[in-house]
Scaffold this motif. Structure first.
Motif, PDB file in Angstrom:
ATOM      1  N   GLU A  66       0.830  -1.206   0.000  1.00  0.00           N
ATOM      2  CA  GLU A  66       0.000   0.000   0.000  1.00  0.00           C
ATOM      3  C   GLU A  66       0.862   1.252   0.000  1.00  0.00           C
ATOM      4  O   GLU A  66       0.534   2.247  -0.678  1.00  0.00           O
ATOM      5  CB  GLU A  66      -0.926  -0.014   1.215  1.00  0.00           C
ATOM      6  CG  GLU A  66      -2.038  -1.052   1.121  1.00  0.00           C
ATOM      7  CD  GLU A  66      -2.863  -1.161   2.395  1.00  0.00           C
ATOM      8  OE1 GLU A  66      -3.965  -1.739   2.336  1.00  0.00           O
ATOM      9  OE2 GLU A  66      -2.395  -0.677   3.459  1.00  0.00           O
ATOM     10  N   GLU A  67       1.964   1.225   0.742  1.00  0.00           N
ATOM     11  CA  GLU A  67       2.869   2.376   0.780  1.00  0.00           C
ATOM     12  C   GLU A  67       3.493   2.615  -0.590  1.00  0.00           C
ATOM     13  O   GLU A  67       3.570   3.751  -1.067  1.00  0.00           O
ATOM     14  CB  GLU A  67       3.963   2.138   1.824  1.00  0.00           C
ATOM     15  CG  GLU A  67       4.914   3.307   2.029  1.00  0.00           C
ATOM     16  CD  GLU A  67       4.291   4.469   2.779  1.00  0.00           C
ATOM     17  OE1 GLU A  67       4.810   5.593   2.635  1.00  0.00           O
ATOM     18  OE2 GLU A  67       3.289   4.255   3.508  1.00  0.00           O
ATOM     19  N   ILE A  68       3.950   1.549  -1.224  1.00  0.00           N
ATOM     20  CA  ILE A  68       4.526   1.670  -2.568  1.00  0.00           C
ATOM     21  C   ILE A  68       3.474   2.170  -3.552  1.00  0.00           C
ATOM     22  O   ILE A  68       3.737   3.073  -4.357  1.00  0.00           O
ATOM     23  CB  ILE A  68       5.099   0.315  -3.029  1.00  0.00           C
ATOM     24  CG1 ILE A  68       6.302  -0.087  -2.169  1.00  0.00           C
ATOM     25  CG2 ILE A  68       5.500   0.364  -4.498  1.00  0.00           C
ATOM     26  CD1 ILE A  68       6.757  -1.517  -2.365  1.00  0.00           C
ATOM     27  N   ALA A  69       2.276   1.586  -3.485  1.00  0.00           N
ATOM     28  CA  ALA A  69       1.213   1.972  -4.411  1.00  0.00           C
ATOM     29  C   ALA A  69       0.862   3.450  -4.274  1.00  0.00           C
ATOM     30  O   ALA A  69       0.657   4.148  -5.272  1.00  0.00           O
ATOM     31  CB  ALA A  69      -0.023   1.110  -4.173  1.00  0.00           C
ATOM     32  N   ALA A  70       0.802   3.933  -3.040  1.00  0.00           N
ATOM     33  CA  ALA A  70       0.478   5.340  -2.817  1.00  0.00           C
ATOM     34  C   ALA A  70       1.565   6.243  -3.393  1.00  0.00           C
ATOM     35  O   ALA A  70       1.274   7.282  -4.003  1.00  0.00           O
ATOM     36  CB  ALA A  70       0.293   5.608  -1.329  1.00  0.00           C
ATOM     37  N   ILE A 223      20.766  -0.640   1.163  1.00  0.00           N
ATOM     38  CA  ILE A 223      20.526  -1.919   1.848  1.00  0.00           C
ATOM     39  C   ILE A 223      20.578  -3.058   0.829  1.00  0.00           C
ATOM     40  O   ILE A 223      19.642  -3.866   0.740  1.00  0.00           O
ATOM     41  CB  ILE A 223      19.175  -1.924   2.594  1.00  0.00           C
ATOM     42  CG1 ILE A 223      18.033  -1.456   1.692  1.00  0.00           C
ATOM     43  CG2 ILE A 223      19.241  -1.057   3.840  1.00  0.00           C
ATOM     44  CD1 ILE A 223      16.646  -1.656   2.288  1.00  0.00           C
ATOM     45  N   THR A 224      21.654  -3.169   0.086  1.00  0.00           N
ATOM     46  CA  THR A 224      21.729  -4.196  -0.947  1.00  0.00           C
ATOM     47  C   THR A 224      21.574  -5.598  -0.368  1.00  0.00           C
ATOM     48  O   THR A 224      21.112  -6.511  -1.058  1.00  0.00           O
ATOM     49  CB  THR A 224      23.047  -4.098  -1.728  1.00  0.00           C
ATOM     50  OG1 THR A 224      24.154  -4.199  -0.810  1.00  0.00           O
ATOM     51  CG2 THR A 224      23.143  -2.776  -2.474  1.00  0.00           C
ATOM     52  N   GLY A 225      21.946  -5.804   0.883  1.00  0.00           N
ATOM     53  CA  GLY A 225      21.842  -7.127   1.488  1.00  0.00           C
ATOM     54  C   GLY A 225      20.442  -7.492   1.944  1.00  0.00           C
ATOM     55  O   GLY A 225      20.198  -8.657   2.289  1.00  0.00           O
ATOM     56  N   PHE A 226      19.512  -6.555   1.948  1.00  0.00           N
ATOM     57  CA  PHE A 226      18.161  -6.848   2.424  1.00  0.00           C
ATOM     58  C   PHE A 226      17.322  -7.557   1.375  1.00  0.00           C
ATOM     59  O   PHE A 226      16.397  -8.274   1.715  1.00  0.00           O
ATOM     60  CB  PHE A 226      17.446  -5.550   2.834  1.00  0.00           C
ATOM     61  CG  PHE A 226      17.785  -5.063   4.209  1.00  0.00           C
ATOM     62  CD1 PHE A 226      16.788  -4.721   5.100  1.00  0.00           C
ATOM     63  CD2 PHE A 226      19.100  -4.938   4.617  1.00  0.00           C
ATOM     64  CE1 PHE A 226      17.096  -4.255   6.374  1.00  0.00           C
ATOM     65  CE2 PHE A 226      19.422  -4.482   5.881  1.00  0.00           C
ATOM     66  CZ  PHE A 226      18.429  -4.150   6.766  1.00  0.00           C
ATOM     67  N   ARG A 227      17.616  -7.309   0.109  1.00  0.00           N
ATOM     68  CA  ARG A 227      16.903  -7.936  -1.003  1.00  0.00           C
ATOM     69  C   ARG A 227      15.411  -7.640  -0.961  1.00  0.00           C
ATOM     70  O   ARG A 227      14.572  -8.548  -0.888  1.00  0.00           O
ATOM     71  CB  ARG A 227      17.137  -9.467  -1.047  1.00  0.00           C
ATOM     72  CG  ARG A 227      18.582  -9.928  -0.908  1.00  0.00           C
ATOM     73  CD  ARG A 227      19.557  -9.202  -1.828  1.00  0.00           C
ATOM     74  NE  ARG A 227      19.175  -9.325  -3.221  1.00  0.00           N
ATOM     75  CZ  ARG A 227      19.230  -8.295  -4.067  1.00  0.00           C
ATOM     76  NH1 ARG A 227      19.608  -7.092  -3.663  1.00  0.00           N
ATOM     77  NH2 ARG A 227      18.900  -8.465  -5.325  1.00  0.00           N
ATOM     78  N   VAL A 228      15.072  -6.376  -1.045  1.00  0.00           N
ATOM     79  CA  VAL A 228      13.671  -5.971  -1.139  1.00  0.00           C
ATOM     80  C   VAL A 228      13.505  -5.101  -2.383  1.00  0.00           C
ATOM     81  O   VAL A 228      14.042  -3.990  -2.448  1.00  0.00           O
ATOM     82  CB  VAL A 228      13.189  -5.196   0.105  1.00  0.00           C
ATOM     83  CG1 VAL A 228      11.706  -4.830  -0.051  1.00  0.00           C
ATOM     84  CG2 VAL A 228      13.393  -6.016   1.362  1.00  0.00           C
ATOM     85  N   GLY A 229      12.807  -5.627  -3.361  1.00  0.00           N
ATOM     86  CA  GLY A 229      12.492  -4.880  -4.569  1.00  0.00           C
ATOM     87  C   GLY A 229      11.008  -4.993  -4.840  1.00  0.00           C
ATOM     88  O   GLY A 229      10.241  -5.528  -4.029  1.00  0.00           O
ATOM     89  N   TYR A 230      10.595  -4.492  -6.000  1.00  0.00           N
ATOM     90  CA  TYR A 230       9.182  -4.623  -6.356  1.00  0.00           C
ATOM     91  C   TYR A 230       9.003  -4.419  -7.852  1.00  0.00           C
ATOM     92  O   TYR A 230       9.869  -3.877  -8.532  1.00  0.00           O
ATOM     93  CB  TYR A 230       8.309  -3.626  -5.589  1.00  0.00           C
ATOM     94  CG  TYR A 230       8.570  -2.159  -5.864  1.00  0.00           C
ATOM     95  CD1 TYR A 230       7.881  -1.476  -6.872  1.00  0.00           C
ATOM     96  CD2 TYR A 230       9.490  -1.439  -5.106  1.00  0.00           C
ATOM     97  CE1 TYR A 230       8.102  -0.125  -7.108  1.00  0.00           C
ATOM     98  CE2 TYR A 230       9.714  -0.092  -5.337  1.00  0.00           C
ATOM     99  CZ  TYR A 230       9.031   0.565  -6.343  1.00  0.00           C
ATOM    100  OH  TYR A 230       9.248   1.899  -6.577  1.00  0.00           O
ATOM    101  N   CYS A 231       7.874  -4.889  -8.345  1.00  0.00           N
ATOM    102  CA  CYS A 231       7.483  -4.590  -9.716  1.00  0.00           C
ATOM    103  C   CYS A 231       6.032  -4.150  -9.723  1.00  0.00           C
ATOM    104  O   CYS A 231       5.251  -4.494  -8.819  1.00  0.00           O
ATOM    105  CB  CYS A 231       7.722  -5.770 -10.653  1.00  0.00           C
ATOM    106  SG  CYS A 231       7.231  -7.369 -10.046  1.00  0.00           S
TER     107      CYS A 231
END
Length: 366
Positions: A66-70, A223-231
């Protein structure tokens, strides 16, 4: 260009075992530190326990989606949280290629080498479009390369390795070319917070079922080590992509997602502005020393990479090793990014020792 084995880890391993003091400019690991809210988010998550330590929803925590979408002004159903930008690109390219609308993936040369590798892994065919000397990509060249065999047009802006930024007119045309050829435009925008030009345009500005946008917090939050992306994709693509994501990974890391969510809510624009200004200064410092070394180089409009060509010193893997051994600077061979710049080298400006590295190169080539 098969790119079955990208050269990053081979060069990093060589540099790690080299004698002497080496300035590492190989991989894009930000050195300026994450915003404090990342650690705060992890601490808060660690205290939750119980159910919160179990599987998250496969497509990502609802609050994060929801945060990303907003922020991106899309519907939450279009957002999939992935294991970094790498998986986001894999899902998007896989969706493009599974539609029986062609098997070619059109991409730039020079190119981020994981794109050709993923294309081969997914059973696609690589087709390259050479960029201009400054890294810009002419939409007409893309239009000429595209055909009924084109499943995917892949662009990266700001660009790795050239630092080029594609503006609104170019992005509009890339979307249109995808529509003309029943292809999917995959726009990798992982460096969107590192635009020095003010010209960056997201493919999300153009409403079309023929575009999928990928991104990651690896660079923007360091934070390259966290591995959080999105599409982000229309539902006709998002639903099958969610299935592929579930079958491949089940889900993405729950604590990492929780930390990212907290950081997005608590980090103000100054953090991003300060990292941009730091990188802008490093570009100026590094390229000034490249002038002293008699090098030709790209001046990036975004991201944090500089490509350089030194007289009579092509960007081969062997010469990259020589620079490590003799100059104490580790970069990437241009040959690792395609054939168009195989006599260049690429340097990542993610070290506080940029000036020292530049001086070493100037001394070596003096």
């Amino acid at each position: 260009m098969e790119y079955e084995e990208p050269l990053f880890f081979r060069v990093m391993e060589y540099a790690a075992h080299a004698d002497g003091d080496i300035v590492d400019m190989v991989s894009g690991n930000p050195d300026w530190g994450s915003p404090p809210a990342v650690a705060e988010g992890l601490h808060e998550y660690a205290d939750t326990g119980g159910r919160e330590f179990q599987y998250p929803p496969s497509e990502g925590l609802r609050e994060l989606r929801e945060e990303i979408a907003a922020r991106r002004q899309v519907d939450e159903s279009q957002v999939i949280v992935t294991n970094g930008g790498g998986e986001a690109n894999y899902l998007a390219m896989g969706r493009a290629l599974e539609r029986n609308a062609g098997d070619e993936v059109v991409m730039t040369d020079p190119v981020y080498p994981y794109y050709p590798g993923k294309t081969t892994m997914l059973g696609g065919t690589q087709r390259f479009v050479e960029t201009a000397a400054d890294g810009s990509l002419d939409p007409e060249d893309v239009r000429e390369a595209a055909s009924e065999d084109t499943a995917c047009i892949l662009v990266n802006t700001p660009n790795n390795p050239t630092g080029a930024v594609y503006g609104e007119d170019a992005m509009r045309e890339f979307v249109a070319i995808a529509e003309e050829n029943d292809a999917i435009l995959v726009s990798d925008e992982v460096y969107d917070h590192f635009d020095f030009s003010g010209e960056f345009a997201s493919a999300l500005q153009f409403d079309s079922p023929n575009r999928i946008v990928t991104n990651s917090f690896s660079k923007s939050l360091a934070i390259t080590g966290f591995r959080v992306g999105y599409c982000i994709a229309d539902e006709e693509h998002a639903d099958p992509m969610k299935s592929r994501h579930m079958l491949t990974n089940v889900a993405s890391s729950r604590p990492a997602q929780a930390a990212v969510l907290h950081a997005l809510r608590e980090t103000d624009a100054d953090y991003y502005r300060e990292s941009r200004e730091l990188l802008r200064e490093r570009v100026e410092t590094f390229t000034a020393a490249l002038d002293d070394a008699g090098a030709e180089y790209t001046t990036p409009d975004g991201a944090f990479y500089v490509m350089a060509r030194f007289p009579d010193f092509p960007g081969t893997l062997e010469n990259t090793y020589e620079l490590i051994d003799e100059a104490g600077v580790a970069g990437m061979p241009g040959a690792g990014f395609g054939s168009a710049r195989d006599d260049w080298l690429r340097f990542a400006l993610v070290t506080p020792r940029v000036e020292e590295a530049a001086d070493r190169l100037a001394d070596y080539f003096a």
